[in-house]
Design a protein around this motif. Structure first.
Motif, PDB file in Angstrom:
ATOM      1  N   CYS A  17       0.873  -1.177   0.000  1.00 20.67           N
ATOM      2  CA  CYS A  17       0.000   0.000   0.000  1.00 20.67           C
ATOM      3  C   CYS A  17       0.909   1.225   0.000  1.00 20.67           C
ATOM      4  O   CYS A  17       1.379   1.658   1.056  1.00 20.67           O
ATOM      5  CB  CYS A  17      -0.908  -0.028   1.226  1.00 20.67           C
ATOM      6  SG  CYS A  17      -2.155   1.284   1.234  1.00 20.67           S
ATOM      7  N   ASP A  37       2.552   5.926  -4.894  1.00 22.67           N
ATOM      8  CA  ASP A  37       2.416   6.081  -6.339  1.00 22.67           C
ATOM      9  C   ASP A  37       3.271   5.051  -7.067  1.00 22.67           C
ATOM     10  O   ASP A  37       3.889   4.172  -6.436  1.00 22.67           O
ATOM     11  CB  ASP A  37       2.802   7.508  -6.766  1.00 22.67           C
ATOM     12  CG  ASP A  37       4.190   7.926  -6.293  1.00 22.67           C
ATOM     13  OD1 ASP A  37       5.038   7.039  -6.034  1.00 22.67           O
ATOM     14  OD2 ASP A  37       4.440   9.147  -6.183  1.00 22.67           O
ATOM     15  N   SER A  83      -2.466   0.055  -3.783  1.00 24.49           N
ATOM     16  CA  SER A  83      -2.169   1.461  -4.070  1.00 24.49           C
ATOM     17  C   SER A  83      -3.127   2.008  -5.128  1.00 24.49           C
ATOM     18  O   SER A  83      -3.713   1.255  -5.905  1.00 24.49           O
ATOM     19  CB  SER A  83      -0.734   1.610  -4.552  1.00 24.49           C
ATOM     20  OG  SER A  83       0.176   0.944  -3.697  1.00 24.49           O
ATOM     21  N   THR A  84      -3.253   3.345  -5.169  1.00 24.87           N
ATOM     22  CA  THR A  84      -4.063   3.994  -6.197  1.00 24.87           C
ATOM     23  C   THR A  84      -3.133   4.479  -7.302  1.00 24.87           C
ATOM     24  O   THR A  84      -2.440   5.488  -7.147  1.00 24.87           O
ATOM     25  CB  THR A  84      -4.859   5.175  -5.618  1.00 24.87           C
ATOM     26  OG1 THR A  84      -5.731   4.693  -4.596  1.00 24.87           O
ATOM     27  CG2 THR A  84      -5.693   5.854  -6.697  1.00 24.87           C
ATOM     28  N   PRO A 104      -7.327  -1.732  -4.804  1.00 24.61           N
ATOM     29  CA  PRO A 104      -7.463  -0.398  -4.229  1.00 24.61           C
ATOM     30  C   PRO A 104      -8.819  -0.334  -3.539  1.00 24.61           C
ATOM     31  O   PRO A 104      -9.743  -1.070  -3.896  1.00 24.61           O
ATOM     32  CB  PRO A 104      -7.391   0.530  -5.440  1.00 24.61           C
ATOM     33  CG  PRO A 104      -7.807  -0.323  -6.599  1.00 24.61           C
ATOM     34  CD  PRO A 104      -7.342  -1.711  -6.280  1.00 24.61           C
ATOM     35  N   SER A 119     -12.090   1.866  -1.469  1.00 28.28           N
ATOM     36  CA  SER A 119     -12.865   3.070  -1.206  1.00 28.28           C
ATOM     37  C   SER A 119     -13.170   3.090   0.283  1.00 28.28           C
ATOM     38  O   SER A 119     -13.711   2.127   0.826  1.00 28.28           O
ATOM     39  CB  SER A 119     -14.162   3.066  -2.016  1.00 28.28           C
ATOM     40  OG  SER A 119     -14.945   4.203  -1.714  1.00 28.28           O
ATOM     41  N   ALA A 176      -8.097  -0.709 -10.664  1.00 26.24           N
ATOM     42  CA  ALA A 176      -7.516   0.637 -10.743  1.00 26.24           C
ATOM     43  C   ALA A 176      -8.434   1.577 -11.510  1.00 26.24           C
ATOM     44  O   ALA A 176      -8.613   2.740 -11.130  1.00 26.24           O
ATOM     45  CB  ALA A 176      -6.138   0.577 -11.398  1.00 26.24           C
ATOM     46  N   LYS A 218     -11.260   2.495  -9.235  1.00 28.46           N
ATOM     47  CA  LYS A 218     -10.822   3.362  -8.144  1.00 28.46           C
ATOM     48  C   LYS A 218     -10.705   4.815  -8.604  1.00 28.46           C
ATOM     49  O   LYS A 218     -11.160   5.739  -7.924  1.00 28.46           O
ATOM     50  CB  LYS A 218      -9.480   2.867  -7.614  1.00 28.46           C
ATOM     51  CG  LYS A 218      -8.788   3.794  -6.629  1.00 28.46           C
ATOM     52  CD  LYS A 218      -9.568   3.998  -5.343  1.00 28.46           C
ATOM     53  CE  LYS A 218      -8.725   4.748  -4.330  1.00 28.46           C
ATOM     54  NZ  LYS A 218      -9.463   5.085  -3.119  1.00 28.46           N
ATOM     55  N   LEU A 219     -10.100   5.041  -9.766  1.00 29.12           N
ATOM     56  CA  LEU A 219      -9.972   6.404 -10.284  1.00 29.12           C
ATOM     57  C   LEU A 219     -11.352   6.993 -10.566  1.00 29.12           C
ATOM     58  O   LEU A 219     -11.609   8.169 -10.282  1.00 29.12           O
ATOM     59  CB  LEU A 219      -9.111   6.413 -11.547  1.00 29.12           C
ATOM     60  CG  LEU A 219      -7.637   6.025 -11.358  1.00 29.12           C
ATOM     61  CD1 LEU A 219      -6.923   5.993 -12.706  1.00 29.12           C
ATOM     62  CD2 LEU A 219      -6.924   6.964 -10.397  1.00 29.12           C
ATOM     63  N   ASN A 268     -13.089   7.858  -7.186  1.00 30.00           N
ATOM     64  CA  ASN A 268     -12.487   9.000  -6.495  1.00 30.00           C
ATOM     65  C   ASN A 268     -12.794  10.336  -7.173  1.00 30.00           C
ATOM     66  O   ASN A 268     -12.867  11.368  -6.501  1.00 30.00           O
ATOM     67  CB  ASN A 268     -10.969   8.829  -6.397  1.00 30.00           C
ATOM     68  CG  ASN A 268     -10.559   8.128  -5.122  1.00 30.00           C
ATOM     69  OD1 ASN A 268     -11.351   7.440  -4.494  1.00 30.00           O
ATOM     70  ND2 ASN A 268      -9.304   8.291  -4.745  1.00 30.00           N
ATOM     71  N   ASP A 294      -3.878  11.863  -6.975  1.00 26.01           N
ATOM     72  CA  ASP A 294      -4.944  11.109  -7.625  1.00 26.01           C
ATOM     73  C   ASP A 294      -5.505  11.862  -8.832  1.00 26.01           C
ATOM     74  O   ASP A 294      -5.781  11.264  -9.883  1.00 26.01           O
ATOM     75  CB  ASP A 294      -6.073  10.816  -6.637  1.00 26.01           C
ATOM     76  CG  ASP A 294      -5.729   9.699  -5.664  1.00 26.01           C
ATOM     77  OD1 ASP A 294      -4.610   9.159  -5.741  1.00 26.01           O
ATOM     78  OD2 ASP A 294      -6.583   9.367  -4.818  1.00 26.01           O
TER      79      ASP A 294
END
Length: 328
Positions: free
Chosen positions: A87, A90, A118-119, A143, A145, A191, A194-195, A198, A268
Motif C-alpha cells: 500500500c 504512487d 495502491s491507487t 485499491p 474506497s 484501478a 478506483k480512479l 475518487n 490522484d
C-alpha cells in the motif's frame, strides 16, 4: 449463546479466538502510511501474524510494540510471509519497493500471493502482475474506497482486479478488510474503478466550496449548512459520513485527524488526467479542480485533510471580495 441484550458469552469469545488462530496467516505489509497502518491494525486484530516494512522504520513502532515483526527489507518481508500486501503512494514508490537488489522481485516469490492496494494507473498494476506471474507468484489488485476508520473496522469497499483463482485465494483476507468486494475483471480493472470512484468525490469538495461561497454571507453555522445539503439533491454520501469534518473545514479550521490529505488528492487527480489522456479523452472538470488543489497546496494546505477544501475556496473568495470592497 448471546444474551437477549446482545452480550457475547465467554464461550463465544474463546471459540472466535480459536477460529482466528486456526485461520491465521503470516501476512507481510509493505507501506505503513495512514492506510497501510490501518490495514495492519485490522489484520493484527483478526489474529494474523504480521511482518512489516516501511521506508521510515519509525512508522512501524506501534505495530512492533503490538507484536508485529519488522522486516529489514522488502525481500525479508516476502521471504517470511505467505501473503504480501503493498500500500504505497504512487508508481515510483511501487517500483522502488518491487525492483532493486532488496526489492520484492528479488525474493522467493513462487507460490506466494500479492495483494496490491495502491491507487495508480491500470497499466502500472498490469505491469507488476506480469512481473510477479513470470516468477511464479499470484497477484491481485485491490485499491479501496474508504478512509482509515473503516479500514480499522473492516468496512472498506474493495475494488478488485485479478484472475478468478487468485481472487479466490485473496478473498479470506479481503473479507476481513472489506464490507463489499467488487471483482471488476482482470488486473487493471480495479484501478480503473478506483480512479472513477475518487473523481466525483474530489470534484465535489471543490463544488461544495463554491456552493458555500454563495451563502456564506448569511452567517448560517457550517454544521447547519452541511445538514441542509445532506438532506437535499445537492448532498453527497460524504456529508453523512464526514459532515463534522467538512463543517470544521468550512470554518477555516484544519480538520483532524487527517485521513487523506490535499496533496494525496492532487496525486490522484494527476493520475486521472494522465489515464484519460492515454485513453484519448480530456477531463476538463478534473483539470480545473486540480488547479484549485494545487493553489491550496501552495498556500500551505497540502497536509490538511481533504475535507478542508470545502472551506478553502469559500474563504479565499470571501477574502478577495473584502479586499475588492476596501479598494472601492
Amino acid at each position: 449463546m448471546a444474551s437477549l441484550h446482545g452480550a457475547v458469552s465467554s464461550s463465544e469469545i474463546i471459540s472466535k479466538s480459536a477460529q482466528n488462530r486456526e485461520a491465521s496467516m503470516r501476512i507481510g505489509i509493505i507501506g505503513l502510511g495512514r492506510m497501510g497502518t490501518a490495514l495492519a491494525t485490522r489484520l493484527h486484530g483478526c489474529g494474523h501474524d504480521l511482518v512489516v516494512w516501511n521506508r521510515t522504520p519509525e512508522k512501524a513502532r506501534g505495530l512492533i510494540e503490538g507484536g508485529a515483526v519488522l522486516g529489514e527489507t522488502p525481500v525479508a518481508v516476502v521471504n517470511k510471509s505467505e501473503v504480501i500486501i503493498t500500500c504505497l503512494l504512487d508508481a515510483s514508490a511501487l517500483e522502488a519497493v518491487f525492483g532493486g537488489d532488496q526489492g520484492i522481485l528479488a525474493a522467493e516469490v513462487n507460490g506466494k500471493l500479492f495483494i496490491e492496494m495502491s491507487t495508480v494507473q491500470p497499466k502500472t498494476q498490469r505491469a507488476l502482475a506480469e512481473r510477479i506471474a513470470a516468477i511464479g507468484g499470484g497477484y491481485v489488485e485491490c485499491p479501496v474506497s474508504g478512509a482509515t476508520g473503516p479500514a480499522r473496522e473492516g468496512r472498506l469497499i474493495g475494488l478488485v482486479g485479478g484472475s478468478p483463482d487468485d481472487v479466490a485465494r485473496a478473498r479470506p483476507v479481503l473479507e476481513q478488510l472489506c464490507r463489499r468486494i467488487e471483482h471488476a475483471g482482470p488486473v487493471g480493472s480495479g484501478a480503473s474503478l478506483k480512479l472513477a470512484i475518487n473523481l466525483p468525490l474530489v470534484v465535489y469538495y471543490q463544488a461544495l466550496g463554491e456552493a458555500y461561497s454563495l451563502c456564506r454571507h448569511l452567517g448560517i453555522e457550517p454544521e447547519r449548512i452541511v445538514d441542509l445539503f445532506s438532506d437535499t439533491s445537492g448532498g453527497a454520501n460524504i456529508l453523512k459520513t464526514r459532515g463534522a469534518m467538512i463543517a470544521k473545514g468550512m470554518r477555516g479550521d484544519d480538520p483532524q485527524p487527517v485521513t487523506f490529505d490535499v496533496d494525496s488528492f492532487r496525486k490522484d487527480l494527476r493520475t486521472m488526467l494522465v489515464e484519460g489522456a492515454e485513453r484519448g479523452f480530456s477531463l476538463p472538470v478534473t483539470e480545473r479542480a486540480l488547479s484549485v488543489y494545487d493553489e491550496a497546496s501552495q498556500q500551505g494546505w497540502g497536509a490538511r485533510d481533504g475535507t478542508s477544501l470545502a472551506g478553502y475556496w469559500s474563504g479565499r473568495s470571501a477574502a478577495r471580495s473584502l479586499d475588492e470592497r476596501q479598494d472601492d
